[in-house]
Design an enzyme around this catalytic site. Structure first.
Site, PDB file in Angstrom:
ATOM      1  N   HIS A  37       0.837  -1.211   0.000  1.00  0.00           N
ATOM      2  CA  HIS A  37       0.000   0.000   0.000  1.00  0.00           C
ATOM      3  C   HIS A  37       0.872   1.261   0.000  1.00  0.00           C
ATOM      4  O   HIS A  37       0.545   2.247  -0.648  1.00  0.00           O
ATOM      5  CB  HIS A  37      -0.898   0.037   1.243  1.00  0.00           C
ATOM      6  CG  HIS A  37      -1.931  -1.055   1.278  1.00  0.00           C
ATOM      7  ND1 HIS A  37      -1.827  -2.139   2.102  1.00  0.00           N
ATOM      8  CD2 HIS A  37      -3.086  -1.219   0.587  1.00  0.00           C
ATOM      9  CE1 HIS A  37      -2.871  -2.935   1.931  1.00  0.00           C
ATOM     10  NE2 HIS A  37      -3.653  -2.407   1.014  1.00  0.00           N
ATOM     11  N   GLY A 147      -3.027  -1.460  -7.083  1.00  0.00           N
ATOM     12  CA  GLY A 147      -1.938  -2.430  -7.235  1.00  0.00           C
ATOM     13  C   GLY A 147      -2.213  -3.425  -8.343  1.00  0.00           C
ATOM     14  O   GLY A 147      -3.344  -3.854  -8.543  1.00  0.00           O
ATOM     15  N   LYS A 149      -1.268  -6.323  -8.113  1.00  0.00           N
ATOM     16  CA  LYS A 149      -1.526  -7.582  -7.396  1.00  0.00           C
ATOM     17  C   LYS A 149      -2.960  -8.047  -7.693  1.00  0.00           C
ATOM     18  O   LYS A 149      -3.225  -9.224  -7.896  1.00  0.00           O
ATOM     19  CB  LYS A 149      -1.320  -7.332  -5.899  1.00  0.00           C
ATOM     20  CG  LYS A 149      -2.072  -8.216  -4.953  1.00  0.00           C
ATOM     21  CD  LYS A 149      -1.366  -9.501  -4.759  1.00  0.00           C
ATOM     22  CE  LYS A 149      -1.971 -10.437  -3.746  1.00  0.00           C
ATOM     23  NZ  LYS A 149      -3.375 -10.331  -3.491  1.00  0.00           N
ATOM     24  N   SER A 186      -3.050  -8.135   2.637  1.00  0.00           N
ATOM     25  CA  SER A 186      -3.570  -8.071   4.002  1.00  0.00           C
ATOM     26  C   SER A 186      -4.024  -9.451   4.456  1.00  0.00           C
ATOM     27  O   SER A 186      -4.006  -9.769   5.648  1.00  0.00           O
ATOM     28  CB  SER A 186      -4.744  -7.096   4.078  1.00  0.00           C
ATOM     29  OG  SER A 186      -4.416  -5.900   3.420  1.00  0.00           O
ATOM     30  N   ARG A 187      -4.446 -10.287   3.500  1.00  0.00           N
ATOM     31  CA  ARG A 187      -4.983 -11.607   3.862  1.00  0.00           C
ATOM     32  C   ARG A 187      -3.877 -12.623   4.147  1.00  0.00           C
ATOM     33  O   ARG A 187      -4.179 -13.739   4.589  1.00  0.00           O
ATOM     34  CB  ARG A 187      -5.913 -12.118   2.765  1.00  0.00           C
ATOM     35  CG  ARG A 187      -7.249 -11.356   2.726  1.00  0.00           C
ATOM     36  CD  ARG A 187      -8.215 -11.973   1.727  1.00  0.00           C
ATOM     37  NE  ARG A 187      -9.556 -11.452   1.878  1.00  0.00           N
ATOM     38  CZ  ARG A 187     -10.172 -10.667   0.984  1.00  0.00           C
ATOM     39  NH1 ARG A 187      -9.546 -10.301  -0.121  1.00  0.00           N
ATOM     40  NH2 ARG A 187     -11.414 -10.268   1.184  1.00  0.00           N
TER      41      ARG A 187
END
Ligand code: PAF
Length: 278
Positions: A37, A147, A149, A186-187
């Site tokens: 982030h 992102g 991602k 985050s996961r």
């Protein structure tokens, strides 16, 4: 860095900057922040004088069986990290500010939202497109950074902003990885110590798929190979491993166009997604 919770306060800040002809960048997040982030914040700062981060765990992109209730909520730590990274303003609204009683509009990017992730999370992208359209219209930034991602999400957001004539430049930022290749997410907090050791195999598998396709192997035949590698390493269900046109995310028909390998698989209770360029 000030934190505001209402659209009116957000717009007040933007109006003051606009008065001085100063540009604005937006970094939408759901919190649970990590170095990935913060790299979005750096991208925004490279493109705009002021950077606004948003922190909103968006209920409309979670299915009832998904992790909305348990999604990492770490606002104080997030605030500190954003301030240190040079963010100018944090917009952290409550659910009722974004979805007041009677809210009944949903944005749906047809086609792109139904394939790959969309096959397994049918309402996910319309939840994302709806909240991102709202955040863009609330802040009216010059640039917004997302992102790579979440590569399919980036494609959906670019299409949504183009189709709705939202005057913003959507920027994709390269995935930030741990030293062993695991994409930051985050996961990743959901992984046990044992699973964390296995997790980088996802990146290794899609990197190898990209190399095999570059060498001339058929894109369509890669799933079986990659699934076997993931299963052997300890992954559970493999939702997809696919080589797709990097822009349309449809099947690769023209080998001269950029392609992307995208994958999603379960490891314990975590569902990991990742992608790389071919
Ligand atoms: O990628 C995310 O964190 C979310 O999907 C986003 C873009 C902030 C929308 O809620």
């Amino acid at each position: 860095m000030e934190t505001v919770r209402t659209i009116a306060e957000l717009r007040q800040h933007v109006r003051a900057w606009r008065k001085n002809d100063e540009s604005v960048g937006l970094v939408p997040t759901m919190g649970g922040l990590h170095a990935g982030h913060l790299s979005l914040v750096s991208h925004s700062k490279a493109h705009a004088k002021h950077t606004i981060a948003t922190l909103f765990v968006n209920p409309s992109q979670f299915a009832p069986h998904e992790d909305f209730a348990t999604y990492p909520r770490t606002e104080e730590a997030d605030q500190r990290m954003l301030a240190e990274a040079g963010t100018d303003l944090l917009f952290a609204p409550n659910v009722s500010e974004i979805y007041p009683d009677g809210h009944s509009t949903r944005v749906n990017v047809q086609g792109l939202s139904q394939i790959l992730e969309g096959e397994f999370r049918p309402d996910f992208f319309s939840g994302v497109a709806t909240v991102v359209a709202k955040l863009l219209l609330q802040a009216l930034p010059d640039v917004a950074v997302f992102g790579e991602k979440d590569y399919q999400q980036l494609c959906v957001i670019k299409t949504m902003a183009r189709d709705l004539d939202i005057p913003v430049n959507i920027i994709g930022a390269e995935t930030i990885r741990e030293d062993d290749g695991l994409a930051m997410s985050s996961r990743n907090q959901y992984l046990t110590a044992e699973e964390r050791k296995i997790a980088p195999v996802l990146y290794a598998a899609i990197t190898q798929v990209a190399a095999r396709v570059r060498k001339g192997e058929s894109p369509a035949s890669q799933r079986t190979w990659a699934e076997a590698k993931l299963t052997k390493a300890g992954f559970g269900a493999v939702d997809y491993v696919a080589v797709r046109d990097a822009q349309t995310l449809g099947p690769v028909r023209d080998a001269s166009r950029p392609a992307r390998v995208l994958a999603a698989a379960y490891l314990g209770r975590a569902r990991l997604i990742d992608n790389v360029a071919v």
